[in-house]
Design a protein around this motif. Sequence first.
Motif, PDB file in Angstrom:
ATOM      1  N   GLY A 139      45.469  28.056  45.821  1.00 32.26           N
ATOM      2  CA  GLY A 139      44.084  28.523  45.731  1.00 32.26           C
ATOM      3  C   GLY A 139      43.673  28.884  44.319  1.00 32.26           C
ATOM      4  O   GLY A 139      44.507  28.874  43.391  1.00 32.26           O
ATOM      5  N   GLU A 140      42.391  29.177  44.161  1.00 29.10           N
ATOM      6  CA  GLU A 140      41.827  29.519  42.845  1.00 29.10           C
ATOM      7  C   GLU A 140      40.968  30.765  43.000  1.00 29.10           C
ATOM      8  O   GLU A 140      40.378  30.993  44.062  1.00 29.10           O
ATOM      9  N   ILE A 141      40.831  31.518  41.921  1.00 33.21           N
ATOM     10  CA  ILE A 141      40.071  32.760  42.034  1.00 33.21           C
ATOM     11  C   ILE A 141      38.593  32.498  42.311  1.00 33.21           C
ATOM     12  O   ILE A 141      37.929  33.286  42.996  1.00 33.21           O
ATOM     13  N   GLY A 142      38.084  31.361  41.815  1.00 33.69           N
ATOM     14  CA  GLY A 142      36.669  31.040  42.002  1.00 33.69           C
ATOM     15  C   GLY A 142      36.241  31.062  43.466  1.00 33.69           C
ATOM     16  O   GLY A 142      35.072  31.303  43.779  1.00 33.69           O
ATOM     17  N   GLU A 143      37.201  30.837  44.376  1.00 33.21           N
ATOM     18  CA  GLU A 143      36.871  30.806  45.811  1.00 33.21           C
ATOM     19  C   GLU A 143      36.432  32.174  46.324  1.00 33.21           C
ATOM     20  O   GLU A 143      35.802  32.269  47.370  1.00 33.21           O
ATOM     21  N   VAL A 144      36.808  33.243  45.640  1.00 32.08           N
ATOM     22  CA  VAL A 144      36.495  34.585  46.160  1.00 32.08           C
ATOM     23  C   VAL A 144      35.618  35.417  45.225  1.00 32.08           C
ATOM     24  O   VAL A 144      35.395  36.595  45.473  1.00 32.08           O
ATOM     25  N   VAL A 145      35.128  34.814  44.137  1.00 32.02           N
ATOM     26  CA  VAL A 145      34.259  35.574  43.227  1.00 32.02           C
ATOM     27  C   VAL A 145      32.825  35.555  43.757  1.00 32.02           C
ATOM     28  O   VAL A 145      32.221  34.502  43.889  1.00 32.02           O
ATOM     29  N   ARG A 146      32.306  36.749  44.060  1.00 32.39           N
ATOM     30  CA  ARG A 146      30.929  36.805  44.571  1.00 32.39           C
ATOM     31  C   ARG A 146      29.934  36.862  43.416  1.00 32.39           C
ATOM     32  O   ARG A 146      28.944  36.164  43.396  1.00 32.39           O
ATOM     33  N   ARG A 147      30.207  37.720  42.452  1.00 33.51           N
ATOM     34  CA  ARG A 147      29.370  37.745  41.242  1.00 33.51           C
ATOM     35  C   ARG A 147      30.125  38.444  40.125  1.00 33.51           C
ATOM     36  O   ARG A 147      31.113  39.139  40.374  1.00 33.51           O
ATOM     37  N   VAL A 148      29.640  38.236  38.895  1.00 32.72           N
ATOM     38  CA  VAL A 148      30.255  38.918  37.749  1.00 32.72           C
ATOM     39  C   VAL A 148      29.167  39.502  36.862  1.00 32.72           C
ATOM     40  O   VAL A 148      28.028  39.022  36.860  1.00 32.72           O
ATOM     41  N   GLU A 149      29.536  40.553  36.157  1.00 33.18           N
ATOM     42  CA  GLU A 149      28.664  41.057  35.089  1.00 33.18           C
ATOM     43  C   GLU A 149      29.262  40.598  33.774  1.00 33.18           C
ATOM     44  O   GLU A 149      30.480  40.662  33.586  1.00 33.18           O
ATOM     45  N   VAL A 150      28.394  40.137  32.880  1.00 30.43           N
ATOM     46  CA  VAL A 150      28.871  39.635  31.589  1.00 30.43           C
ATOM     47  C   VAL A 150      28.036  40.232  30.462  1.00 30.43           C
ATOM     48  O   VAL A 150      26.943  40.756  30.683  1.00 30.43           O
TER      49      VAL A 150
END
Length: 304
Positions: A139-150
């Motif tokens: 798996g990859e982390i992108g599958e569970v990232v809902r949103r990010v602050e940058v």
Amino acid sequence: MSWWNDFADRTALDVPLAPMTWFRLGGRARYVFHPSDADDLSRFLRRALDASVPVKVLGSGANVLVSDEGFDGAVVRLDRGSFKTIRYREGAVETGAGVELMPLSRTCSERGLAGLEGLAGIPASMGGAVRMNAGGRFGEIGEVVRRVEVVTPQGDRKTIEGRALGFGYRTSALNGAIVVRVELQLRPDDPERVRARYEECFAYKQASQPMAEHSAGCIFKNPPGASAGRLIERAGLKGTACGRARVSERHANFIVADRGATAADVLRLIDLVRRRVEEAFGVELETEIDIWRPSGSREAAACP
Ligand code: EPU
């Protein structure tokens, strides 16, 4: 007065970067800045931009090769305050970008939160993991990232939804923005089951990769439909060395830096592996790791 005066108590000068990387290689940084929060980072980025000082962010240093010349600019480390905090809210987990993925994936598995267990044993900060879309066969982390602050290179703060992050194979579309906070969407599940899957993924990694040695994980991306590790092994390169850097006997897509190695040894070995694989199979390998070297730096002499 210098451009970084307002940040002086959070900025160190002429800092060796090698201890901050998994390779334990590379030169020094002119500045290392430890922002107190995202606003502090945004002010710093504006000031650095005005002063034409290049900035890079260094997470866990697990996927980076710093050249022996080091970095003539400012390195940002998100290792204070809210950058290190984790909040659990039912299935959602919010973490600072400086939180380490390895203990996080373990803790979430123990709590019965599914989604990170396939990333067991991958060394990364959360910010670095998002930027690279860290992952592997489970798996990859992108599958569970809902949103990010940058924070953008211009110092603007933004929220980006996961689906707008352009996750691909070991890439995302952050375009130089620095992740400061990550919101994950995990699935509540039976803790025993999630934990068992975590252990399975961790055991696979331990059995197939040289985890105890100084390396930066896989050096090359897998070419479409093929495995870089298998190609390198089939080209007869396991154990091949340049100086004190060698191709791992355990997993051929890992380069291990033995005591006394330099970044130049690793760069020469990367070059040699690439040439030999191309000669043998006509496949051009592309590096997965982030290589920090001064622009226009001269190529080191080829490895014999
Ligand atoms: N193989 C060989 N020789 C080797 C290494 C591998 O023949 O020296 C074969 C294996 O037997 C297997 C195939 O190649 O049949 C694939 O190997 P593996 O399962 O080890 O996976 P990988 O594609 O080499 C990927 C990620 C790893 C991640 C693992 C496991 C890439 C470039 N690498 O490796 O990620 O840990 O899957 O999930 O996508 C990293 O990104 O730094 C990294 C190590």
